[in-house]
Design a protein around this motif. Structure first.
Motif, PDB file in Angstrom:
ATOM      1  N   MET A   1     145.336  -9.600 -68.533  1.00 24.25           N
ATOM      2  CA  MET A   1     146.048 -10.147 -67.383  1.00 24.25           C
ATOM      3  C   MET A   1     145.173 -11.167 -66.662  1.00 24.25           C
ATOM      4  SD  MET A   1     145.836  -6.699 -65.140  1.00 24.25           S
ATOM      5  CE  MET A   1     144.312  -5.838 -64.900  1.00 24.25           C
ATOM      6  N   ARG A   2     145.842 -12.138 -66.109  1.00 22.74           N
ATOM      7  CA  ARG A   2     145.106 -13.164 -65.366  1.00 22.74           C
ATOM      8  C   ARG A   2     145.362 -12.937 -63.883  1.00 22.74           C
ATOM      9  NH1 ARG A   2     143.409 -17.430 -68.755  1.00 22.74           N
ATOM     10  NH2 ARG A   2     142.971 -18.731 -66.993  1.00 22.74           N
ATOM     11  N   PRO A   3     144.350 -12.547 -63.146  1.00 20.70           N
ATOM     12  CA  PRO A   3     144.582 -12.288 -61.726  1.00 20.70           C
ATOM     13  C   PRO A   3     144.803 -13.578 -60.940  1.00 20.70           C
ATOM     14  CG  PRO A   3     142.271 -12.044 -62.235  1.00 20.70           C
ATOM     15  CD  PRO A   3     142.966 -12.317 -63.536  1.00 20.70           C
ATOM     16  N   ILE A   4     145.574 -13.472 -59.883  1.00 21.35           N
ATOM     17  CA  ILE A   4     145.758 -14.605 -58.981  1.00 21.35           C
ATOM     18  C   ILE A   4     144.763 -14.424 -57.839  1.00 21.35           C
ATOM     19  CG2 ILE A   4     147.387 -15.850 -57.519  1.00 21.35           C
ATOM     20  CD1 ILE A   4     149.636 -14.498 -59.146  1.00 21.35           C
ATOM     21  N   LEU A   5     143.958 -15.453 -57.602  1.00 23.07           N
ATOM     22  CA  LEU A   5     142.958 -15.375 -56.550  1.00 23.07           C
ATOM     23  C   LEU A   5     143.495 -16.012 -55.282  1.00 23.07           C
ATOM     24  CD1 LEU A   5     141.149 -14.975 -59.115  1.00 23.07           C
ATOM     25  CD2 LEU A   5     139.400 -16.215 -57.899  1.00 23.07           C
TER      26      LEU A   5
ATOM     27  N   HIS B   1     154.408 -12.665 -56.143  1.00 26.97           N
ATOM     28  CA  HIS B   1     154.662 -12.989 -57.556  1.00 26.97           C
ATOM     29  C   HIS B   1     153.871 -14.195 -58.035  1.00 26.97           C
ATOM     30  CE1 HIS B   1     157.431 -15.750 -55.602  1.00 26.97           C
ATOM     31  NE2 HIS B   1     157.557 -16.392 -56.744  1.00 26.97           N
ATOM     32  N   ASN B   2     153.593 -15.155 -57.138  1.00 28.81           N
ATOM     33  CA  ASN B   2     152.850 -16.333 -57.606  1.00 28.81           C
ATOM     34  C   ASN B   2     151.661 -16.689 -56.729  1.00 28.81           C
ATOM     35  OD1 ASN B   2     154.159 -17.296 -55.379  1.00 28.81           O
ATOM     36  ND2 ASN B   2     155.098 -19.051 -56.397  1.00 28.81           N
ATOM     37  N   GLY B   3     151.423 -15.914 -55.686  1.00 25.74           N
ATOM     38  CA  GLY B   3     150.259 -16.169 -54.838  1.00 25.74           C
ATOM     39  C   GLY B   3     150.432 -17.302 -53.849  1.00 25.74           C
TER      40      GLY B   3
ATOM     41  N   VAL C   1     138.951  -2.390 -63.685  1.00 26.26           N
ATOM     42  CA  VAL C   1     139.196  -3.823 -63.580  1.00 26.26           C
ATOM     43  C   VAL C   1     138.082  -4.401 -62.721  1.00 26.26           C
ATOM     44  CG1 VAL C   1     140.713  -5.573 -62.615  1.00 26.26           C
ATOM     45  CG2 VAL C   1     141.687  -3.677 -63.866  1.00 26.26           C
TER      46      VAL C   1
ATOM     47  N   GLY D   1     135.847  -7.941 -61.333  1.00 29.14           N
ATOM     48  CA  GLY D   1     136.190  -9.277 -60.865  1.00 29.14           C
ATOM     49  C   GLY D   1     135.628  -9.629 -59.502  1.00 29.14           C
TER      50      GLY D   1
ATOM     51  N   ARG E   1     142.605 -10.444 -54.927  1.00 26.05           N
ATOM     52  CA  ARG E   1     142.969 -10.636 -56.332  1.00 26.05           C
ATOM     53  C   ARG E   1     144.243  -9.866 -56.609  1.00 26.05           C
ATOM     54  NH1 ARG E   1     138.197 -12.445 -59.197  1.00 26.05           N
ATOM     55  NH2 ARG E   1     139.054 -11.736 -61.151  1.00 26.05           N
TER      56      ARG E   1
ATOM     57  N   HIS F   1     146.799  -8.672 -59.355  1.00 27.68           N
ATOM     58  CA  HIS F   1     146.857  -8.450 -60.800  1.00 27.68           C
ATOM     59  C   HIS F   1     148.252  -8.004 -61.195  1.00 27.68           C
ATOM     60  CE1 HIS F   1     142.822  -7.543 -59.312  1.00 27.68           C
ATOM     61  NE2 HIS F   1     142.343  -7.980 -60.461  1.00 27.68           N
TER      62      HIS F   1
ATOM     63  N   PHE G   1     150.199  -6.458 -64.276  1.00 28.60           N
ATOM     64  CA  PHE G   1     149.797  -5.740 -65.486  1.00 28.60           C
ATOM     65  C   PHE G   1     150.389  -6.349 -66.743  1.00 28.60           C
ATOM     66  CE2 PHE G   1     149.584  -2.229 -62.293  1.00 28.60           C
ATOM     67  CZ  PHE G   1     148.205  -2.119 -62.306  1.00 28.60           C
ATOM     68  N   ASP G   2     149.633  -6.238 -67.846  1.00 29.53           N
ATOM     69  CA  ASP G   2     150.113  -6.680 -69.152  1.00 29.53           C
ATOM     70  C   ASP G   2     151.114  -5.658 -69.684  1.00 29.53           C
ATOM     71  OD1 ASP G   2     148.598  -8.947 -69.226  1.00 29.53           O
ATOM     72  OD2 ASP G   2     146.876  -7.951 -70.155  1.00 29.53           O
TER      73      ASP G   2
ATOM     74  N   ASN H   1     144.561 -19.636 -56.728  1.00 25.41           N
ATOM     75  CA  ASN H   1     144.070 -20.016 -58.043  1.00 25.41           C
ATOM     76  C   ASN H   1     144.291 -18.884 -59.021  1.00 25.41           C
ATOM     77  OD1 ASN H   1     142.753 -22.699 -57.895  1.00 25.41           O
ATOM     78  ND2 ASN H   1     141.651 -21.684 -56.236  1.00 25.41           N
TER      79      ASN H   1
ATOM     80  N   ASN I   1     140.848 -14.463 -67.463  1.00 25.07           N
ATOM     81  CA  ASN I   1     141.597 -13.368 -68.043  1.00 25.07           C
ATOM     82  C   ASN I   1     140.745 -12.096 -68.059  1.00 25.07           C
ATOM     83  OD1 ASN I   1     143.773 -12.149 -69.148  1.00 25.07           O
ATOM     84  ND2 ASN I   1     143.423 -12.891 -71.226  1.00 25.07           N
TER      85      ASN I   1
END
Lengths: 327, 276
Positions: A1-5, A40-42, A283, A285, A312, A314, A316-317, B87, B91
């Motif tokens: 998963m790619r976290p949104i910062l 949902h998109n930060g 997790v 980060g 952050r 996250h 989930f995948d 941002n 991953n």
């Protein structure tokens, strides 16, 4: 998963919270600002400005109309969620450490710190259930709880109780009408840092500096589950759906970080199996201790806020949802 | 026919400008474009796209909230995430395991190392106390004697212990255990520099180390004599270094021998300059 910062804060995070549907995420930090984000998109919806001190705590009502925040500038403010307007500002003698809406959204509980001769108070305010500026300035009740300092507090189910966590590691049950303690139980060795209710508020999770998190039954304050880690914990949350997990997070104290080396201070969100009390994953980060964790009400994502000033988020995948714990 | 081989300029432009688009029965739209790439070559780009309408049921309240205008610091900003505040991070894999061993593994290593270090006692090399050598309170007084004692035995006498091979890997001779490392050599050199040394020049070709030490030893104890010899012929190059243990002895020798005749030549003696 790619976290949104989310980089909306310049100082360490103190609390983050999802609204009931989970589409909005509110974050507060020591830099005086309250931020609202689309989870949902930060994307940042806006900021609530007016505090002139570190903001310790935030809460949103279940219809996402009102937001309440408590700050070290000795005020608690009520905001209109949709436009960032401050509806009400209550002033106190000391900093406000914890705020929470009651289950029926009509009341707010507030915990103020003991400082400079002023005793700690637990106050309950009446808020009209709807956006209005005619909110009473006077509290419904002011309690002066005796004993150790209260660090965290939450409403119990049906607003029958107020559960408080105190700095000696004990948890106590308070009657919201009289302000008297009904029961207490010393479950931790060190100060409580977080207390989050389950969805139905019949049980809750506590996080403590004694490196453990525990699930307790609200009515009896009986310890149901214990999760022992290797680092002081700052936050713990129960996953409401999808998986029977709890997420705990913490890390070495910010001031001790430079004094200890290796493994970057254990700044990870740890996933524990709620029932079997087994750690299932981590997790990483954050660059600093994790101060606060919140889980999306649908259990498909979670967010963590750290001493490093980042939130952050996250999502989930797919394999997270299909995971089955093998005994 | 020159016209057919060279493409017409009008055709070329047409080919580039006009993307062909057609939709087939399955609703897949194909777009074919021609472009000239950096190398000046013409390339054909084919894109197949399919549009799909997805119906999603969203909470009404959530949908209304999405339309809220931004406020506060975000006031007037366009919808969509602002890269200044939002941002996407690297991953991260959340590896879920039933055994809990993956996460514990690192910890165990960490703990093992901790244990090992816990049992280890810190021992000062100078006074054998339980502190670091650098922190020793007797560093200045005891420390000097200690280092002297260490460097007195000549390194040549120590037979280098044969190959303590570790895992059959080649280790350079100077890196092997027991070999006097470059560090030791350095201390010897430093030591040599500290000693009072005289430089004797204008020696005859027949002079030997024995002759030189014979000449100087009457003034005091000599720790070292070095006579420069030609590498091929092995005859004296005409100069030598003589190290004394005591500075006073060296001083007296310098005064006595400098300017004295020896083997038909007049000797010249002076303080040797440090090699550094």
């Amino acid at each position: 998963m790619r976290p949104i910062l989310l980089q909306g804060h310049e100082r360490s995070l103190t609390q983050i919270k999802y609204n009931r549907e989970g589409d909005l995420l509110f974050s507060v930090s020591k830099d005086h600002v309250v931020n609202a984000w689309f989870s949902h998109n930060g994307e940042r919806l806006g900021t609530y400005e007016g505090h002139i001190g570190a903001v310790w705590t935030v809460d949103v009502n279940s219809s996402t109309t009102l937001l309440v925040s408590g700050s070290a500038d000795n005020t608690a403010k009520l905001w209109d969620v949709s436009n960032g307007k401050c509806l009400k500002s209550w002033e106190f003698n000391t900093a406000v450490r914890r705020v929470q809406f009651s289950e029926d959204d009509r009341k707010i509980l507030l915990v103020t710190e003991p400082r400079m001769g002023f005793p700690a108070t637990l106050q309950i305010f009446n808020v009209e259930n709807g956006v209005t500026e005619n909110v009473s300035s006077e509290p419904l009740a002011v309690f002066h709880p005796e004993g150790p300092k209260i660090t965290v507090a939450a409403w119990g189910y049906l607003d029958k109780y107020i559960v408080v966590g105190r700095d000696n590691g004990s948890v106590a049950l308070m009657d919201p009408h009289t302000g008297k303690y009904i029961a207490d139980n010393k479950v931790h060795e060190a100060t409580l840092t977080d207390l989050q209710m389950s969805t139905d508020r019949t049980y809750f999770i506590t996080a403590s500096k004694d490196k453990s998190a525990k699930i307790l039954e609200t009515k009896t304050l009986q310890v149901l589950k214990t999760y022992t880690t290797d680092t002081p914990l700052n936050s713990a949350a129960i996953m409401p759906k999808v998986q029977e997990f709890v997420i705990v997070g913490g890390g070495q104290e910010a001031m001790d970080v430079t004094r200890t080396s290796s493994r970057q201070g254990k700044f990870e969100c740890r996933f524990w199996h709620k029932i079997l009390e087994e750690e299932v994953g981590r997790v990483r980060g954050h660059f600093g201790p994790i101060n606060t964790i919140a889980i999306h009400p649908d259990g498909r994502s979670f967010a963590s806020g750290g001493e490093d000033g980042y939130v952050r988020v996250h999502h989930f995948d797919e394999d997270f949802f299909t995971f089955k714990f093998q005994i | 026919m020159p016209v057919s081989s060279a493409t017409n300029w009008a055709d070329e432009v047409d080919g580039e400008e006009m993307p062909q688009t057609f939709t087939d029965a399955n609703g897949i739209t194909t777009t074919i474009e021609y472009k000239t790439n950096e190398d000046g070559k013409k390339v054909k780009i084919t894109r197949r796209t399919q549009k799909k309408l997805i119906h999603d049921v969203v909470n009404k309240a959530v949908a209304t909230r999405k339309k809220w205008p931004k406020f506060g610091k975000e006031k007037g900003n366009r919808p969509g995430p602002d890269p200044a505040t939002t941002n996407v991070g690297d991953n991260i894999k959340l590896k879920l395991s039933s055994t809990g061993q993956i996460v514990q593994d690192v910890d165990e290593k960490h703990e093992a190392m901790k244990q090992q270090l816990q049992n280890k006692k810190i021992l000062c090399r100078i006074c054998k106390g339980d502190h670091f050598t650098t922190k020793c309170p007797y560093k200045d007084s005891l420390g000097m004697e200690d280092t002297a004692a260490v460097s007195t035995p000549p390194p040549a006498e120590e037979p280098a212990p044969e190959e303590q091979q570790t895992g059959g890997k080649y280790i350079a001779p100077h890196m092997r255990a027991g070999a006097s490392g470059s560090k030791d050599r350095e201390t010897i050199r430093e030591k040599r520099d500290e000693q009072p040394t005289l430089r004797v020049t204008n020696l005859s070709e027949d002079a030997t180390e024995a002759d030189v030490s014979e000449l100087f030893k009457r003034f005091g104890h000599i720790s070292r004599v070095f006579l420069a010899r030609d590498r091929e012929t092995n005859v004296c190059k005409g100069f030598a270094f003589v190290s004394f243990t005591m500075r006073e002895d060296a001083q007296r020798a310098l005064e006595a021998i400098d300017g004295r005749g020896y083997d038909n030549l007049i000797l010249r003696v002076e303080w040797a300059k440090s090699s550094a």
